[in-house]
Write a protein that holds these residues in place. Sequence first.
Motif, PDB file in Angstrom:
ATOM      1  N   ALA A   1      55.970 -41.926 -22.351  1.00  0.00           N
ATOM      2  CA  ALA A   1      57.046 -41.312 -23.157  1.00  0.00           C
ATOM      3  C   ALA A   1      57.784 -42.372 -23.972  1.00  0.00           C
ATOM      4  CB  ALA A   1      58.020 -40.585 -22.240  1.00  0.00           C
ATOM      5  N   SER A   2      58.292 -41.971 -25.130  1.00  0.00           N
ATOM      6  CA  SER A   2      58.960 -42.907 -26.045  1.00  0.00           C
ATOM      7  C   SER A   2      60.144 -43.592 -25.367  1.00  0.00           C
ATOM      8  CB  SER A   2      59.465 -42.163 -27.283  1.00  0.00           C
ATOM      9  OG  SER A   2      58.428 -41.413 -27.852  1.00  0.00           O
ATOM     10  N   VAL A   3      60.940 -42.811 -24.600  1.00  0.00           N
ATOM     11  CA  VAL A   3      62.154 -43.408 -24.024  1.00  0.00           C
ATOM     12  C   VAL A   3      61.826 -44.333 -22.855  1.00  0.00           C
ATOM     13  CG1 VAL A   3      63.642 -41.510 -24.743  1.00  0.00           C
ATOM     14  CG2 VAL A   3      62.619 -41.459 -22.459  1.00  0.00           C
ATOM     15  N   VAL A   4      60.569 -44.302 -22.412  1.00  0.00           N
ATOM     16  CA  VAL A   4      60.140 -45.215 -21.338  1.00  0.00           C
ATOM     17  C   VAL A   4      59.492 -46.458 -21.933  1.00  0.00           C
ATOM     18  CG1 VAL A   4      58.689 -45.465 -19.269  1.00  0.00           C
ATOM     19  CG2 VAL A   4      59.830 -43.305 -19.733  1.00  0.00           C
ATOM     20  N   ARG A   5      59.023 -46.390 -23.163  1.00  0.00           N
ATOM     21  CA  ARG A   5      58.308 -47.524 -23.762  1.00  0.00           C
ATOM     22  C   ARG A   5      59.148 -48.301 -24.772  1.00  0.00           C
ATOM     23  NH1 ARG A   5      54.327 -47.671 -21.211  1.00  0.00           N
ATOM     24  NH2 ARG A   5      53.805 -49.700 -22.097  1.00  0.00           N
ATOM     25  N   GLU A   6      60.041 -47.611 -25.477  1.00  0.00           N
ATOM     26  CA  GLU A   6      60.723 -48.264 -26.606  1.00  0.00           C
ATOM     27  C   GLU A   6      62.159 -48.653 -26.249  1.00  0.00           C
ATOM     28  OE1 GLU A   6      58.249 -45.118 -29.357  1.00  0.00           O
ATOM     29  OE2 GLU A   6      60.332 -45.559 -29.909  1.00  0.00           O
TER      30      GLU A   6
ATOM     31  N   ALA B   1      81.720 -43.709 -32.617  1.00  0.00           N
ATOM     32  CA  ALA B   1      80.266 -43.700 -32.328  1.00  0.00           C
ATOM     33  C   ALA B   1      80.022 -43.485 -30.836  1.00  0.00           C
ATOM     34  CB  ALA B   1      79.662 -45.032 -32.785  1.00  0.00           C
ATOM     35  N   TRP B   2      80.592 -42.403 -30.286  1.00  0.00           N
ATOM     36  CA  TRP B   2      80.521 -42.147 -28.845  1.00  0.00           C
ATOM     37  C   TRP B   2      79.243 -41.390 -28.478  1.00  0.00           C
ATOM     38  CZ3 TRP B   2      84.689 -44.342 -26.443  1.00  0.00           C
ATOM     39  CH2 TRP B   2      85.823 -44.597 -27.230  1.00  0.00           C
ATOM     40  N   VAL B   3      78.646 -41.765 -27.366  1.00  0.00           N
ATOM     41  CA  VAL B   3      77.567 -40.967 -26.777  1.00  0.00           C
ATOM     42  C   VAL B   3      77.774 -40.945 -25.264  1.00  0.00           C
ATOM     43  CG1 VAL B   3      75.843 -41.504 -28.558  1.00  0.00           C
ATOM     44  CG2 VAL B   3      75.989 -42.948 -26.521  1.00  0.00           C
ATOM     45  N   GLU B   4      77.205 -39.919 -24.635  1.00  0.00           N
ATOM     46  CA  GLU B   4      77.343 -39.797 -23.179  1.00  0.00           C
ATOM     47  C   GLU B   4      76.371 -40.732 -22.461  1.00  0.00           C
ATOM     48  OE1 GLU B   4      78.559 -35.077 -22.748  1.00  0.00           O
ATOM     49  OE2 GLU B   4      76.440 -35.658 -22.901  1.00  0.00           O
ATOM     50  N   PRO B   5      76.796 -41.321 -21.355  1.00  0.00           N
ATOM     51  CA  PRO B   5      75.812 -42.020 -20.515  1.00  0.00           C
ATOM     52  C   PRO B   5      74.792 -40.998 -20.018  1.00  0.00           C
ATOM     53  CG  PRO B   5      77.948 -41.901 -19.416  1.00  0.00           C
ATOM     54  CD  PRO B   5      78.139 -41.357 -20.782  1.00  0.00           C
ATOM     55  N   THR B   6      73.515 -41.354 -20.091  1.00  0.00           N
ATOM     56  CA  THR B   6      72.459 -40.359 -19.904  1.00  0.00           C
ATOM     57  C   THR B   6      71.392 -40.848 -18.945  1.00  0.00           C
ATOM     58  OG1 THR B   6      72.839 -39.468 -22.112  1.00  0.00           O
ATOM     59  CG2 THR B   6      70.662 -39.072 -21.146  1.00  0.00           C
ATOM     60  N   ILE B   7      70.943 -39.933 -18.070  1.00  0.00           N
ATOM     61  CA  ILE B   7      69.886 -40.262 -17.104  1.00  0.00           C
ATOM     62  C   ILE B   7      68.796 -39.208 -17.215  1.00  0.00           C
ATOM     63  CG2 ILE B   7      69.320 -40.524 -14.645  1.00  0.00           C
ATOM     64  CD1 ILE B   7      72.289 -41.265 -14.171  1.00  0.00           C
ATOM     65  N   TRP B   8      67.542 -39.675 -17.281  1.00  0.00           N
ATOM     66  CA  TRP B   8      66.410 -38.753 -17.317  1.00  0.00           C
ATOM     67  C   TRP B   8      65.505 -38.994 -16.113  1.00  0.00           C
ATOM     68  CZ3 TRP B   8      66.613 -42.035 -21.930  1.00  0.00           C
ATOM     69  CH2 TRP B   8      67.284 -41.443 -23.014  1.00  0.00           C
TER      70      TRP B   8
ATOM     71  N   CYS C   1      68.930 -44.314 -19.122  1.00  0.00           N
ATOM     72  CA  CYS C   1      67.796 -44.856 -18.363  1.00  0.00           C
ATOM     73  C   CYS C   1      66.951 -43.714 -17.813  1.00  0.00           C
ATOM     74  CB  CYS C   1      68.273 -45.725 -17.209  1.00  0.00           C
ATOM     75  SG  CYS C   1      69.282 -44.874 -15.983  1.00  0.00           S
ATOM     76  N   HIS C   2      65.674 -44.025 -17.591  1.00  0.00           N
ATOM     77  CA  HIS C   2      64.754 -43.067 -16.978  1.00  0.00           C
ATOM     78  C   HIS C   2      64.451 -43.554 -15.568  1.00  0.00           C
ATOM     79  CE1 HIS C   2      60.732 -41.346 -16.009  1.00  0.00           C
ATOM     80  NE2 HIS C   2      61.302 -40.268 -16.523  1.00  0.00           N
ATOM     81  N   ILE C   3      64.483 -42.636 -14.612  1.00  0.00           N
ATOM     82  CA  ILE C   3      64.235 -43.011 -13.206  1.00  0.00           C
ATOM     83  C   ILE C   3      62.976 -42.297 -12.707  1.00  0.00           C
ATOM     84  CG2 ILE C   3      65.261 -43.269 -10.917  1.00  0.00           C
ATOM     85  CD1 ILE C   3      67.952 -42.568 -12.035  1.00  0.00           C
TER      86      ILE C   3
ATOM     87  N   TYR D   1      62.952 -47.793 -11.226  1.00  0.00           N
ATOM     88  CA  TYR D   1      61.906 -47.364 -10.293  1.00  0.00           C
ATOM     89  C   TYR D   1      62.482 -47.415  -8.887  1.00  0.00           C
ATOM     90  CZ  TYR D   1      59.073 -48.149 -14.442  1.00  0.00           C
ATOM     91  OH  TYR D   1      58.581 -48.089 -15.725  1.00  0.00           O
ATOM     92  N   VAL D   2      62.465 -46.262  -8.178  1.00  0.00           N
ATOM     93  CA  VAL D   2      63.098 -46.148  -6.858  1.00  0.00           C
ATOM     94  C   VAL D   2      62.055 -45.707  -5.835  1.00  0.00           C
ATOM     95  CG1 VAL D   2      64.888 -44.969  -5.518  1.00  0.00           C
ATOM     96  CG2 VAL D   2      65.320 -45.564  -7.924  1.00  0.00           C
ATOM     97  N   GLU D   3      61.996 -46.407  -4.721  1.00  0.00           N
ATOM     98  CA  GLU D   3      61.013 -46.057  -3.688  1.00  0.00           C
ATOM     99  C   GLU D   3      61.281 -44.615  -3.212  1.00  0.00           C
ATOM    100  OE1 GLU D   3      58.629 -48.429  -0.184  1.00  0.00           O
ATOM    101  OE2 GLU D   3      60.719 -48.943  -0.564  1.00  0.00           O
TER     102      GLU D   3
END
Length: 486
Positions: A384-389, A370-377, A396-398, A295-297
């Motif tokens: 949303a599921s990715v914000v709750r679970e 087992a590679w995945v990209e670092p991801t930002i939403w 991360c979600h911003i 969470y960003v001001e």
Amino acid sequence: MRQIQNFIGGEFVAAASGKRFDKRSPLDNRVIASIAEAGQAEIDAAVKAARSALHGEWGGLTTDQRVELLYGVANEITRRFEDFVEAEMADTGQPRHVMTNVFIPRGAANFKVFADVVKNVPTEAFQMATPDGRGALNYGIRVPKGVIGVVCPWNAPFLLMTWKVGPALACGNTVIVKPSEEAANTATLLGEVMNAVGVPKGVYNVVNGFGPDSAGEFLTRHPGVDAITFTGETRTGTAIMKAASEGMRDVSFELGGKNAGIVFADADFDAAVEGIFRSAFLNSGQVCLGTERVYVERPIFERFVQALKEKAEGVKFGRPDDHDADYGPLISQEHRQKVLSYYRKAVEEGATVVTGGGVPQMPGALAEGAWVEPTIWTGLPETASVVREEIFGPCCHIRPFDSENEVVALANDTDYGLSTTIWTTNLARAHRVAARVEVGITWINSWFLRDLRSAFGGSKQSGIGREGGVHSLEFYTETRNICVKL
Ligand SMILES: NC(=O)c1ccc[n+]([C@@H]2O[C@H](COP(=O)([O-])OP(=O)(O)OC[C@H]3O[C@@H](n4cnc5c(N)ncnc54)[C@H](O)[C@@H]3O)[C@@H](O)[C@H]2O)c1
Ligand SMILES: O=C/C=C/C=C(\O)C(=O)O
């Protein structure tokens, strides 16, 4: 290929059933170890050895003698530091610097801090008045709880296992460790250390296997286990708590999290970007204390998203020893599928994918890892599921916020309560917000700084109990009160 056995009564043993299972490398999915799967017979033997040690040499040691042995364990871990680094890198695929700078040094520290605690902590005494005027004295003595079941996760295997074994042994208990099926290496090495230092046989035992209908369940259901300490997913904690309830065994739980990172506009911008980056992507996001909600001001929101995007796109994927690699794979193909399912779900739910969201192109054999990209939403609602679970991956979600009250409400809007990191130069506000966020541990202008004497644990669905310093004594000992008529 490494053959990993169980460690029972000071001996490395296979399973009577002959059952074994494979460990695959996170780097390229090759089979790198064959592990003996402990059955009921091995759990029974481990409980018998642990109980025998309690009533034998180990139970007869003075606190000073126990402390001396634990310092010996810490020193032997330090002497074999590289062996532990190599073992943990093989299990996790994480870069060498994560092992040498973060996770492996905690092995020795986790034994030393509790050796010091038990050597110096007082017990209580009260003088009471009595009708005859002569009074009475009440004093407490601490006794070990007994045989402790220790069930561990795969994300920081050695740190998290010794965070439990250290205080358990310091308090005079004996332990039966069930490492994760994905990370048995360092628990086995610690068995070699225990023998080398002369810790009596049966004090430290290791049984390998899985959870349900395997070593994990057999251990937590065993009537000869007096208490259970567990680190892992919240839903696993529920299963273990049910098992512990049969026979009324005490539990200490370090569970899942969905931690918030809070960045105010007056923060040291570069420090906040670096801190949130580390907390979201260290260990490929496989850190329970990590940040998956940011969470960003509003005044700095766009600038912050861009800065974090650039850092995420700058990571170097590679093998643990690749000098320019600073970023490893997830622990397994199974976990990668779980994380990728959330990457898909985020898009389905309307996320803006700022960066990542897929799988990096890896050369040669690494393409099987087992590679995945670092991801930002951005752009998702709090529902949303990715914000709750809990995802437990490098993502991360911003979202922006406009007031202190709003961001406290956002941070607390979760079933979890493990940790938070707050970035601001207004320290009065930092302390005010920290006191309102419903978590076990809050960092201000920092992350993952750990004073091992402080209380550590989760609130709500993130855990039961506190460990660290004297707090660990509440779980690993029982206090008996003795009243003397004077
Ligand atoms: N709060 C903390 O300090 C902390 C620290 C690290 C990891 N974690 C959490 O751990 C999870 C990741 O680790 P994981 O995937 O290994 O967790 P997990 O719950 O899948 O497994 C943890 C351990 O429990 C065992 N297990 C599974 N089911 C069991 C059962 N029914 N009975 C007995 N044992 C059982 C597993 O074999 C493993 O050894 C994440 O949720 C993370 O948040 C929390
Ligand atoms: O992935 C989670 C890391 C947890 C760390 C601790 O339990 C600790 O620092 O003692």
